[in-house]
Design a protein around this motif. Structure first.
Motif, PDB file in Angstrom:
ATOM      1  N   ALA A 240       0.424  20.799 108.961  1.00  6.13           N
ATOM      2  CA  ALA A 240       1.311  20.120 108.009  1.00  6.13           C
ATOM      3  C   ALA A 240       1.643  18.718 108.504  1.00  6.13           C
ATOM      4  N   GLN A 241       1.880  18.600 109.784  1.00 10.31           N
ATOM      5  CA  GLN A 241       2.180  17.274 110.345  1.00 10.31           C
ATOM      6  C   GLN A 241       0.953  16.373 110.308  1.00 10.31           C
ATOM      7  N   ALA A 242      -0.227  16.966 110.551  1.00  9.16           N
ATOM      8  CA  ALA A 242      -1.466  16.175 110.520  1.00  9.16           C
ATOM      9  C   ALA A 242      -1.783  15.700 109.103  1.00  9.16           C
ATOM     10  N   HIS A 243      -1.413  16.494 108.097  1.00 11.74           N
ATOM     11  CA  HIS A 243      -1.679  16.152 106.695  1.00 11.74           C
ATOM     12  C   HIS A 243      -0.387  15.749 105.981  1.00 11.74           C
ATOM     13  N   HIS A 244       0.475  15.047 106.689  1.00 13.01           N
ATOM     14  CA  HIS A 244       1.776  14.680 106.117  1.00 13.01           C
ATOM     15  C   HIS A 244       1.649  13.870 104.836  1.00 13.01           C
ATOM     16  N   ASP A 245       0.526  13.144 104.702  1.00 11.89           N
ATOM     17  CA  ASP A 245       0.346  12.333 103.496  1.00 11.89           C
ATOM     18  C   ASP A 245       0.175  13.175 102.240  1.00 11.89           C
ATOM     19  N   THR A 246      -0.225  14.459 102.407  1.00  9.71           N
ATOM     20  CA  THR A 246      -0.393  15.337 101.240  1.00  9.71           C
ATOM     21  C   THR A 246       0.921  15.987 100.832  1.00  9.71           C
ATOM     22  N   LEU A 247       1.936  15.860 101.684  1.00 11.14           N
ATOM     23  CA  LEU A 247       3.212  16.545 101.436  1.00 11.14           C
ATOM     24  C   LEU A 247       4.360  15.592 101.117  1.00 11.14           C
ATOM     25  N   ALA A 248       4.260  14.361 101.594  1.00  9.17           N
ATOM     26  CA  ALA A 248       5.288  13.346 101.343  1.00  9.17           C
ATOM     27  C   ALA A 248       6.670  13.871 101.736  1.00  9.17           C
ATOM     28  N   THR A 249       7.625  13.797 100.829  1.00  3.54           N
ATOM     29  CA  THR A 249       9.010  14.173 101.135  1.00  3.54           C
ATOM     30  C   THR A 249       9.190  15.681 101.285  1.00  3.54           C
ATOM     31  N   ASP A 250       8.184  16.463 100.879  1.00  9.18           N
ATOM     32  CA  ASP A 250       8.286  17.925 101.000  1.00  9.18           C
ATOM     33  C   ASP A 250       7.993  18.408 102.422  1.00  9.18           C
ATOM     34  N   LEU A 251       7.510  17.515 103.274  1.00 11.71           N
ATOM     35  CA  LEU A 251       7.142  17.918 104.635  1.00 11.71           C
ATOM     36  C   LEU A 251       8.330  18.499 105.386  1.00 11.71           C
ATOM     37  N   SER A 252       9.472  17.861 105.335  1.00  7.78           N
ATOM     38  CA  SER A 252      10.637  18.325 106.103  1.00  7.78           C
ATOM     39  C   SER A 252      11.089  19.702 105.650  1.00  7.78           C
ATOM     40  N   VAL A 253      11.010  19.956 104.348  1.00  6.40           N
ATOM     41  CA  VAL A 253      11.402  21.278 103.834  1.00  6.40           C
ATOM     42  C   VAL A 253      10.435  22.344 104.334  1.00  6.40           C
ATOM     43  N   LEU A 254       9.133  22.055 104.248  1.00 10.87           N
ATOM     44  CA  LEU A 254       8.125  23.021 104.699  1.00 10.87           C
ATOM     45  C   LEU A 254       8.275  23.307 106.191  1.00 10.87           C
ATOM     46  N   LEU A 255       8.500  22.271 106.991  1.00 14.30           N
ATOM     47  CA  LEU A 255       8.666  22.469 108.435  1.00 14.30           C
ATOM     48  C   LEU A 255       9.903  23.311 108.738  1.00 14.30           C
ATOM     49  N   ALA A 256      10.960  23.112 107.991  1.00 20.11           N
ATOM     50  CA  ALA A 256      12.185  23.891 108.204  1.00 20.11           C
ATOM     51  C   ALA A 256      11.944  25.368 107.897  1.00 20.11           C
ATOM     52  N   LEU A 257      11.192  25.651 106.840  1.00 21.05           N
ATOM     53  CA  LEU A 257      10.883  27.037 106.494  1.00 21.05           C
ATOM     54  C   LEU A 257       9.999  27.672 107.564  1.00 21.05           C
ATOM     55  N   ILE A 258       9.025  26.912 108.025  1.00 20.99           N
ATOM     56  CA  ILE A 258       8.138  27.414 109.084  1.00 20.99           C
ATOM     57  C   ILE A 258       8.939  27.720 110.350  1.00 20.99           C
ATOM     58  N   ASP A 259       9.782  26.799 110.749  1.00 16.30           N
ATOM     59  CA  ASP A 259      10.555  26.973 111.985  1.00 16.30           C
ATOM     60  C   ASP A 259      11.523  28.147 111.884  1.00 16.30           C
ATOM     61  N   GLY A 260      12.129  28.295 110.722  1.00 14.22           N
ATOM     62  CA  GLY A 260      13.044  29.423 110.539  1.00 14.22           C
ATOM     63  C   GLY A 260      12.334  30.758 110.669  1.00 14.22           C
ATOM     64  N   ARG A 261      11.177  30.859 110.057  1.00 14.88           N
ATOM     65  CA  ARG A 261      10.406  32.112 110.136  1.00 14.88           C
ATOM     66  C   ARG A 261       9.887  32.355 111.552  1.00 14.88           C
ATOM     67  N   ARG A 262       9.482  31.303 112.236  1.00 12.63           N
ATOM     68  CA  ARG A 262       9.022  31.459 113.622  1.00 12.63           C
ATOM     69  C   ARG A 262      10.136  32.007 114.508  1.00 12.63           C
ATOM     70  N   LEU A 263      11.340  31.513 114.322  1.00 10.97           N
ATOM     71  CA  LEU A 263      12.466  32.003 115.123  1.00 10.97           C
ATOM     72  C   LEU A 263      12.726  33.481 114.862  1.00 10.97           C
ATOM     73  N   GLU A 264      12.614  33.900 113.595  1.00 12.84           N
ATOM     74  CA  GLU A 264      12.793  35.323 113.259  1.00 12.84           C
ATOM     75  C   GLU A 264      11.731  36.173 113.952  1.00 12.84           C
ATOM     76  N   LEU A 265      10.493  35.719 113.901  1.00 15.77           N
ATOM     77  CA  LEU A 265       9.398  36.485 114.502  1.00 15.77           C
ATOM     78  C   LEU A 265       9.518  36.533 116.021  1.00 15.77           C
ATOM     79  N   ARG A 266       9.935  35.447 116.605  1.00 18.19           N
ATOM     80  CA  ARG A 266      10.107  35.428 118.065  1.00 18.19           C
ATOM     81  C   ARG A 266      11.203  36.399 118.495  1.00 18.19           C
ATOM     82  N   ALA A 267      12.305  36.395 117.774  1.00 17.53           N
ATOM     83  CA  ALA A 267      13.404  37.300 118.120  1.00 17.53           C
ATOM     84  C   ALA A 267      12.966  38.751 118.000  1.00 17.53           C
TER      85      ALA A 267
END
Length: 324
Positions: A240-267
């Motif tokens: 997602a970070q490498a293809h940030h140009d395809t996501l524009a302003t939606d990148l931060s939202v997508l990263l937040a969702l990814i990070d939240g789910r990663r934390l759940e899975l790690r726990a």
């Protein structure tokens, strides 16, 4: 049908038989006219099982033989993993969208999905395209298979298998501690590899005590799945970070969702891991040594011997050596 240990054979010989069977299965999946994603995935799984079996035989084979064969199998698996990873990224994105449907409703992910799909097609063409697709890997597997026919393990038994099991369990236990403490993606990835080896080794040993070892192997399977999902999300984040140009302003939202789910899975993974790895490696190996001895003496435990009231934990296993 999966190959299983037999009571009548020496332990190392039985593991070698399983290893050779998994090699044959991997070759059957790859040596076909048309390679599909399913065939590649199956071959990759078979190679992982082969490497898990190899780790049980490490002390009998010696350092040079073990290192040569483990390196050969690792190198064969790399292009197969490349094909798998490119497909899984699309599946991972869809799972994330399904899980957070409401939050994803307004996101414009079409261009990002298209970029991932193009990378997947390019990866498949690179690895599977052309008449010589995976021929070097197939040739390497055949060489390993040929060499394995000449491994003379004699009547070596638990003294070899137990050392291999204890080593893998210990590495997984240490990897859990490192991942939980440091939290780096590579730490969780290393832990996942050790969990997978342990899962397959427990599956090989299932005949020793089918009810409990099958359950323990399934717990390792579930843990490996959690760690696998976390790893896939980590890679998706990088994409997602490498293809940030395809996501524009939606990148931060997508990263937040990814990070939240990663934390759940790690726990969840750490919780599962602390159950699976609650014993010290030597105690764990000695406990299974007792079950191995009872199995060969015809006095194997039954499920009723466990203290478990719900999911079976390592501590629920009856001790075969009370003085421990």
């Amino acid at each position: 049908m999966a190959a299983k240990l037999a009571q009548s054979e020496a332990g190392a010989k039985g593991i070698l038989r399983i290893l050779r069977k998994e090699l044959e299965n991997a070759l059957e999946s790859l040596a076909v006219r048309r390679l599909t994603d399913e065939k590649v995935h199956d071959a990759r799984k078979r190679i992982k099982k082969t490497r898990a079996a190899l780790r049980l035989l490490r002390d009998a084979l010696g350092k040079s033989t073990y290192t040569r064969e483990n390196t050969a199998l690792r190198d064969v698996a790399r292009p197969l993993s490349q094909v798998r990873d490119s497909k899984v990224l699309l599946d991972t994105l869809q799972k994330l969208i399904d899980r957070f449907a409401q939050k994803c409703r307004g996101l414009a992910l079409g261009r990002f999905r298209g970029a991932l799909n193009r990378e997947r097609q390019a990866s498949r063409r690179q690895v599977l395209g052309g008449a010589a697709a995976l021929k070097p890997q197939i040739a390497t597997l055949r060489k390993v298979r040929s060499r394995a026919k000449h491994w003379h393990l004699g009547k070596q038994d638990w003294s070899v298998i137990g050392c291999g099991l204890e080593r893998v369990y210990g590495k997984g236990r240490r990897a859990l501690s490192t991942a939980a403490t440091e939290g780096a993606p590579e730490c969780f990835h290393e832990w996942r590899k050790q969990v997978k080896y342990l899962r397959h080794q427990l599956e090989f040993l299932t005949p020793v005590w089918p009810e409990l070892l099958r359950e323990l192997a399934e717990q390792a399977h579930q843990l490996a799945d959690d760690l696998g999902d976390e790893h896939d999300l980590t890679v998706l984040r990088e994409k997602a970070q490498a293809h940030h140009d395809t996501l524009a302003t939606d990148l931060s939202v997508l990263l937040a969702l990814i990070d939240g789910r990663r934390l759940e899975l790690r726990a969840e993974a750490v919780r599962r891991g602390r159950q699976l790895y609650e014993e010290k490696p030597r105690v764990f190996a000695m406990r299974l040594r007792g079950y191995w001895d009872n199995w060969h003496q015809g006095t194997a435990f039954s499920a009723q011997d466990s203290k478990a009231k719900g999911p079976i934990l390592v501590a629920d296993f009856p001790s075969a050596y009370p003085e421990q």
